[in-house]
Design an enzyme around this catalytic site. Structure first.
Site, PDB file in Angstrom:
ATOM      1  N   HIS A   1      14.384   1.715 -19.404  1.00  0.00           N
ATOM      2  CA  HIS A   1      15.078   0.437 -19.623  1.00  0.00           C
ATOM      3  C   HIS A   1      16.310   0.693 -20.484  1.00  0.00           C
ATOM      4  O   HIS A   1      16.286   1.546 -21.377  1.00  0.00           O
ATOM      5  CB  HIS A   1      14.131  -0.551 -20.309  1.00  0.00           C
ATOM      6  CG  HIS A   1      14.672  -1.943 -20.322  1.00  0.00           C
ATOM      7  ND1 HIS A   1      15.624  -2.348 -21.224  1.00  0.00           N
ATOM      8  CD2 HIS A   1      14.418  -3.007 -19.529  1.00  0.00           C
ATOM      9  CE1 HIS A   1      15.930  -3.617 -20.979  1.00  0.00           C
ATOM     10  NE2 HIS A   1      15.214  -4.036 -19.953  1.00  0.00           N
TER      11      HIS A   1
ATOM     12  N   GLY B   1      13.702 -10.981 -17.937  1.00  0.00           N
ATOM     13  CA  GLY B   1      13.481 -10.911 -19.381  1.00  0.00           C
ATOM     14  C   GLY B   1      13.259 -12.295 -19.950  1.00  0.00           C
ATOM     15  O   GLY B   1      12.181 -12.879 -19.844  1.00  0.00           O
ATOM     16  N   GLY B   2      14.317 -12.878 -20.535  1.00  0.00           N
ATOM     17  CA  GLY B   2      14.236 -14.161 -21.237  1.00  0.00           C
ATOM     18  C   GLY B   2      13.519 -15.259 -20.459  1.00  0.00           C
ATOM     19  O   GLY B   2      12.697 -15.992 -21.029  1.00  0.00           O
TER      20      GLY B   2
ATOM     21  N   GLU C   1      17.497  -0.807 -22.915  1.00  0.00           N
ATOM     22  CA  GLU C   1      17.273  -0.909 -24.373  1.00  0.00           C
ATOM     23  C   GLU C   1      16.638   0.368 -24.915  1.00  0.00           C
ATOM     24  O   GLU C   1      16.907   0.774 -26.040  1.00  0.00           O
ATOM     25  CB  GLU C   1      16.421  -2.160 -24.676  1.00  0.00           C
ATOM     26  CG  GLU C   1      17.251  -3.421 -24.507  1.00  0.00           C
ATOM     27  CD  GLU C   1      16.486  -4.629 -23.995  1.00  0.00           C
ATOM     28  OE1 GLU C   1      15.251  -4.655 -24.090  1.00  0.00           O
ATOM     29  OE2 GLU C   1      17.147  -5.554 -23.480  1.00  0.00           O
TER      30      GLU C   1
ATOM     31  N   GLY D   1      20.442 -10.085 -20.923  1.00  0.00           N
ATOM     32  CA  GLY D   1      20.423 -10.948 -22.101  1.00  0.00           C
ATOM     33  C   GLY D   1      21.755 -11.619 -22.407  1.00  0.00           C
ATOM     34  O   GLY D   1      21.910 -12.247 -23.444  1.00  0.00           O
TER      35      GLY D   1
ATOM     36  N   SER E   1      19.679 -11.394 -16.693  1.00  0.00           N
ATOM     37  CA  SER E   1      19.953 -12.827 -16.814  1.00  0.00           C
ATOM     38  C   SER E   1      19.509 -13.640 -15.596  1.00  0.00           C
ATOM     39  O   SER E   1      20.164 -14.624 -15.242  1.00  0.00           O
ATOM     40  CB  SER E   1      21.443 -13.070 -17.100  1.00  0.00           C
ATOM     41  OG  SER E   1      21.776 -12.567 -18.378  1.00  0.00           O
TER      42      SER E   1
ATOM     43  N   ASN F   1       9.326  -9.049 -18.178  1.00  0.00           N
ATOM     44  CA  ASN F   1       9.408  -8.126 -19.314  1.00  0.00           C
ATOM     45  C   ASN F   1       9.596  -8.965 -20.575  1.00  0.00           C
ATOM     46  O   ASN F   1      10.676  -9.488 -20.812  1.00  0.00           O
ATOM     47  CB  ASN F   1      10.584  -7.157 -19.106  1.00  0.00           C
ATOM     48  CG  ASN F   1      10.785  -6.224 -20.289  1.00  0.00           C
ATOM     49  OD1 ASN F   1       9.955  -6.175 -21.200  1.00  0.00           O
ATOM     50  ND2 ASN F   1      11.887  -5.483 -20.264  1.00  0.00           N
ATOM     51  N   TRP F   2       8.531  -9.074 -21.354  1.00  0.00           N
ATOM     52  CA  TRP F   2       8.581  -9.934 -22.543  1.00  0.00           C
ATOM     53  C   TRP F   2       9.323  -9.282 -23.706  1.00  0.00           C
ATOM     54  O   TRP F   2       9.544  -9.925 -24.726  1.00  0.00           O
ATOM     55  CB  TRP F   2       7.165 -10.289 -23.007  1.00  0.00           C
ATOM     56  CG  TRP F   2       6.344 -11.062 -22.022  1.00  0.00           C
ATOM     57  CD1 TRP F   2       6.721 -11.512 -20.784  1.00  0.00           C
ATOM     58  CD2 TRP F   2       4.981 -11.476 -22.191  1.00  0.00           C
ATOM     59  NE1 TRP F   2       5.679 -12.175 -20.183  1.00  0.00           N
ATOM     60  CE2 TRP F   2       4.592 -12.171 -21.025  1.00  0.00           C
ATOM     61  CE3 TRP F   2       4.053 -11.327 -23.218  1.00  0.00           C
ATOM     62  CZ2 TRP F   2       3.321 -12.711 -20.856  1.00  0.00           C
ATOM     63  CZ3 TRP F   2       2.780 -11.867 -23.055  1.00  0.00           C
ATOM     64  CH2 TRP F   2       2.428 -12.550 -21.885  1.00  0.00           C
ATOM     65  N   LYS F   3       9.598  -8.000 -23.576  1.00  0.00           N
ATOM     66  CA  LYS F   3      10.248  -7.251 -24.671  1.00  0.00           C
ATOM     67  C   LYS F   3       9.444  -7.449 -25.958  1.00  0.00           C
ATOM     68  O   LYS F   3       8.214  -7.546 -25.887  1.00  0.00           O
ATOM     69  CB  LYS F   3      11.716  -7.662 -24.784  1.00  0.00           C
ATOM     70  CG  LYS F   3      12.419  -7.542 -23.408  1.00  0.00           C
ATOM     71  CD  LYS F   3      13.897  -7.642 -23.445  1.00  0.00           C
ATOM     72  CE  LYS F   3      14.454  -7.474 -22.040  1.00  0.00           C
ATOM     73  NZ  LYS F   3      15.894  -7.538 -21.975  1.00  0.00           N
TER      74      LYS F   3
ATOM     75  N   GLU G   1      19.481  -2.827 -13.144  1.00  0.00           N
ATOM     76  CA  GLU G   1      19.778  -3.779 -14.220  1.00  0.00           C
ATOM     77  C   GLU G   1      21.117  -3.406 -14.853  1.00  0.00           C
ATOM     78  O   GLU G   1      21.167  -2.505 -15.704  1.00  0.00           O
ATOM     79  CB  GLU G   1      18.692  -3.721 -15.304  1.00  0.00           C
ATOM     80  CG  GLU G   1      17.348  -4.219 -14.864  1.00  0.00           C
ATOM     81  CD  GLU G   1      16.529  -4.755 -16.047  1.00  0.00           C
ATOM     82  OE1 GLU G   1      16.113  -5.912 -15.983  1.00  0.00           O
ATOM     83  OE2 GLU G   1      16.339  -4.021 -17.025  1.00  0.00           O
TER      84      GLU G   1
HETATM   85  P1  13P Z   1      17.190 -10.897 -19.291  1.00  0.00           P
HETATM   86  O1  13P Z   1      16.556 -11.527 -18.074  1.00  0.00           O
HETATM   87  O2  13P Z   1      16.801 -11.560 -20.569  1.00  0.00           O
HETATM   88  O3  13P Z   1      18.659 -10.713 -19.113  1.00  0.00           O
HETATM   89  O4  13P Z   1      16.560  -9.412 -19.408  1.00  0.00           O
HETATM   90  C1  13P Z   1      16.563  -8.590 -18.294  1.00  0.00           C
HETATM   91  C2  13P Z   1      15.799  -7.376 -18.607  1.00  0.00           C
HETATM   92  O5  13P Z   1      16.225  -6.541 -19.389  1.00  0.00           O
HETATM   93  C3  13P Z   1      14.479  -7.220 -17.981  1.00  0.00           C
HETATM   94  O6  13P Z   1      13.982  -5.937 -18.157  1.00  0.00           O
END
Ligand code: 13P
Length: 265
Positions: free
Chosen positions: A96, A235-236, A98, A174, A214, A11-13, A168
């Site tokens: 999600h 994510g990251g 967010e 994050g 994470s 997930n590149w956000k 999650e």
């Molecule tokens: P991180 O891996 O950056 O913590 O993000 C997780 C996430 O929200 C994937 O959807």
């Protein structure tokens, strides 16, 4: 898709522009070896989905939308529908944290999106997870239960087969503070028992459940080794092709290890 396939979703956000996205996919395509036991899904921004759909080989990568609106068409300025995503993506991320917390999406919105995805033959990745406060108050199970009921309210047993659940924990996203594998295992067992209560034992056993929060190349195997975890939502660590490929490689190793154990090797 059966649980014998490990799902690794990046997930590149709101990261990587068109040029960076194209370069990334070019690099990753050279790095990733096709494995029948691993499915790799990229979730770039909506802006790059169409051009990447022309660039990727769908046998190597699938695409996911990070968001969409639940109506199929109409006067909804700024929105993209699931029906418009058909043919471009195979998966959509729904609920999600967010979206829930920054954009105030309710369980009602999430439920409508799950329905829209199913109606348009896209696989929803339904994200659920508790906040740090809810965890501290011992409310994790209740929160997950409410989010599951909220998202799945109109989903039939047959439709459930299309759905992937991603656990999650909000506090792990994050933050660099990933959840302990033992805790993840316990929570995912609870999720399966809640699915069992709603849809029966076969559905509970068959549903794919991912962990996200994470995840790094160094920690990926700890989760993938858990029998209840069917993949990762990253994510990251998915933003750089080499790092993401390191995680994908672990998934392949993880799957074959699990198979060897099952096969008594
Ligand atoms: P991180 O891996 O950056 O913590 O993000 C997780 C996430 O929200 C994937 O959807």
């Amino acid at each position: 898709m059966a649980r014998d396939k490990t799902l690794i979703v990046g997930n590149w956000k709101m990261n990587l522009d068109m040029h960076e996205a194209s370069l990334y996919v070019h690099q990753l395509a050279k790095l990733v070896k096709n494995h029948r036991d691993v499915e790799v899904v990229l979730a770039p921004t909506a802006l790059t989905l169409q051009s990447l759909s022309l660039q990727v080989n769908y046998r190597q990568f699938k695409l996911a939308a990070q968001n969409f609106y639940w109506r199929d068409s109409g006067a909804y300025t700024g929105e993209i529908s699931a029906s418009q995503l058909r043919g471009i993506v195979q998966y959509v991320i729904v609920g999600h944290s967010e979206r829930r917390h920054i954009f105030h999406e309710s369980d009602k919105d999430i439920r409508a999106k799950v329905q829209a995805a199913i109606r348009n033959h896209l696989r929803p990745i339904l994200c659920i997870g508790e906040t740090a406060g809810e965890r501290a108050d011992g409310e994790t199970h209740d929160v997950l239960h409410d989010q599951l009921i909220g998202g799945l309210a109109n989903v039939t047993s047959e439709e459930l087969e299309q759905i992937v659940i991603a656990y999650e924990p909000v506090w792990a996203i994050g933050s660099g503070q990933n959840a302990h594998p033992n805790d993840v295992s316990a929570v995912i067992r609870t999720i399966r028992s809640q699915i069992k209560h709603l849809y029966g034992p076969r559905a509970a056993d068959a549903i794919q459940v991912l962990y996200g929060g994470s995840v790094k190349a160094e920690s990926a195997s700890d989760y993938l080794a858990l029998p209840d975890v069917d993949g990762l939502l990253v994510g990251g660590a998915s933003l750089e092709a080499h790092t993401f490929n390191d995680i994908i490689k672990k998934a392949h190793k993880g799957s074959s290890l699990a198979k060897n154990i099952e096969g008594g090797l």
